[in-house]
Design an enzyme around this catalytic site. Structure first.
Site, short mmCIF file in Angstrom:
data_model
loop_
_atom_site.label_atom_id
_atom_site.label_comp_id
_atom_site.label_asym_id
_atom_site.label_seq_id
_atom_site.Cartn_x
_atom_site.Cartn_y
_atom_site.Cartn_z
N HIS A 67 0.60 -1.18 -0.05
CA HIS A 67 -0.16 -0.19 -0.06
C HIS A 67 0.50 1.52 0.11
CE1 HIS A 67 -3.71 2.17 1.08
NE2 HIS A 67 -3.22 2.78 2.13
N GLU A 68 1.78 1.48 1.09
CA GLU A 68 2.53 2.65 0.94
C GLU A 68 3.85 2.81 0.00
OE1 GLU A 68 1.93 4.81 3.46
OE2 GLU A 68 0.76 3.51 3.97
N HIS A 71 1.69 4.26 -2.85
CA HIS A 71 2.22 6.07 -2.33
C HIS A 71 3.74 6.18 -2.72
CE1 HIS A 71 -1.92 6.71 -0.52
NE2 HIS A 71 -0.98 6.05 0.74
#
Length: 150
Positions: A67-68, A71
């Site tokens: 998920h990170e 980003h």
């Protein structure tokens, strides 16, 4: 798992799922309380919550890293890296990353309460914060207030 192992794991996940290198730092931040991790826009580092590894295991941590990294890679490419952006949601689906992480179990905190009583009418007041009873009066009869217990 320490920060070196986390760095290696993050680099491996980046190469495997994104086919792009991760050139910054991934580290544990023990000050994080409610979030699984965060991507720092200024330094491009990724901070992760160690409690998720302890409580939910390695698979949950891998999901948070993916998920990170979504980003991270989108921000460096100049695309939409925020949760509401289409690019971000599409990349999450492509790499099978979770949109939200599993919540941590809350500790049963023993909340301290303070009990006050009016000396005239007996009206009871239960407060979460301590107060100086000399500065206040009873709302019912304007009598003096006294602390019973804390």
């Amino acid at each position: 798992m320490d920060n070196k192992e986390l760095q290696k794991l993050t680099e491996d996940i980046s190469e495997t799922y994104f086919k792009k290198p991760f050139r910054h730092q991934a580290l544990f931040n023990d000050r994080l309380k409610t979030t699984g991790g965060r991507y720092l826009l200024t330094s491009h580092n990724i901070e992760l919550n160690r409690k998720y590894l302890i409580e939910h295991g390695r698979e949950e941590l891998i999901g948070i890293i993916k998920h990170e990294l979504c980003h991270y890679h989108l921000h460096l490419e100049g695309k939409g890296y925020k949760h509401r952006d289409r690019d971000f949601r599409m990349l999450l689906q492509q790499v099978n990353a979770p949109r939200f992480c599993t919540p941590l179990k809350k500790k049963a905190e023993n909340k301290k309460t303070y009990m006050y009583i009016c000396t005239t009418c007996g009206q009871q007041y239960i407060k979460k914060r301590a107060m100086n009873p000399d500065r206040y009066r009873c709302g019912k009869c304007r009598g003096k207030i006294k602390r019973i217990f804390s």
